[in-house]
Enzyme design. Structure first.
Site, short mmCIF file in Angstrom:
data_model
loop_
_atom_site.label_atom_id
_atom_site.label_comp_id
_atom_site.label_asym_id
_atom_site.label_seq_id
_atom_site.Cartn_x
_atom_site.Cartn_y
_atom_site.Cartn_z
CE LYS A 4 -4.51 0.64 2.15
NZ LYS A 4 -5.23 0.58 3.42
O1 G3P Z 1 -8.92 1.21 4.44
C1 G3P Z 1 -8.76 2.51 4.93
C2 G3P Z 1 -9.55 2.68 6.17
O2 G3P Z 1 -9.01 1.87 7.16
C3 G3P Z 1 -9.65 4.06 6.69
O3 G3P Z 1 -10.82 4.08 7.41
O4 G3P Z 1 -12.46 4.88 9.01
O5 G3P Z 1 -10.01 5.43 9.30
O6 G3P Z 1 -11.34 6.52 7.51
P1 G3P Z 1 -11.18 5.30 8.37
#
Ligand code: G3P
Length: 225
Positions: A85
């Site tokens: 990533k």
């Molecule tokens: O895959 C990316 C994700 O983990 C980010 O999620 O909820 O931290 O915006 P969030």
């Protein structure tokens, strides 16, 4: 058919979700990795082994192309199903390009994508996956699902077939069916959302009613005993 990935680095969650037969990959990020007690590389190896040949995205920490490439090569050496990533940006694009030209071809998931132009550049540089973050766009009053729809439409119109769209930063079950309707190849969901997807209060009420009707009429009579 849209694939469901689990957005988690937690081994118990991964094992449980695998037992449901619904997940086709894992995505992690440094925030998720930092919550786990296991040493980083051991955790990466355990997740990759649980997932067998299915892709596991693990993020680099460097912010410059040279460092990203070095970390990517190291990560790719840990297991055959690693997807590296890489954060979107000029340094990220340089790293993806270098990792995908020539013989090397380390699959990359370009993360933190917030616009169609970022998606186009990542695809052009050679990303195998791009991850638009829909919840974080919704948080600032933009339309995360709308971005996924636009990226899918532009990719289709432009014949971009080698880059898969992972809808990420999913916050609730509605996001999942909306990105599926928008044509995302993959939705990566936290375990809490995966559990919510499987449930509905009317399903629970229905099961309870069937069983109480049966018990009232037929007492302890069971099936197969
Ligand atoms: O895959 C990316 C994700 O983990 C980010 O999620 O909820 O931290 O915006 P969030």
């Amino acid at each position: 058919m849209v694939q469901i990935f689990l957005d988690s680095a937690n081994l118990q969650e991964i094992e449980e979700a695998l037992s449901w037969g619904v997940i086709s990959g894992i995505t992690t990020n440094p925030s998720l990795m930092s919550k786990e007690a296991e040493p980083f590389e051991l955790l990466v190896k355990k997740i990759c082994s649980l997932m067998q040949s299915n892709p596991v995205s693990v993020e680099v920490l460097s912010t410059v192309a040279e460092g990203m490439v070095k970390e990517a090569r190291h990560l790719a050496g840990q297991a055959p199903n690693i997807v590296v990533k890489i954060p979107m940006g000029i340094e990220g694009l340089k790293a993806v390009y270098r990792l995908n030209r020539g013989e090397e071809k380390i699959p990359c998931n370009v993360t933190l994508v917030f616009s169609v132009n970022q998606a186009l550049l990542a695809a052009r540089a050679g990303a195998s996956y791009i991850s638009p973050f829909i919840g974080r766009l919704d948080d600032i009053g933009w339309d995360g699902v709308g971005l996924v729809r636009e990226i899918v439409e532009v990719f289709s119109r432009q014949g971009i077939n080698n880059t898969r769209v992972i809808a990420a930063s999913i916050r609730h079950p509605r996001h999942v069916h909306e990105v599926a309707a928008a044509g995302a190849h993959i939705a990566t969901v936290p375990f809490s959302v995966l559990k919510q997807m499987a449930r509905h209060p009317l399903t629970d009420i229905g099961v309870e009613r069937f069983l109480s009707d049966w018990a009232r009429a037929r007492g302890g009579e069971g099936i197969g005993h």
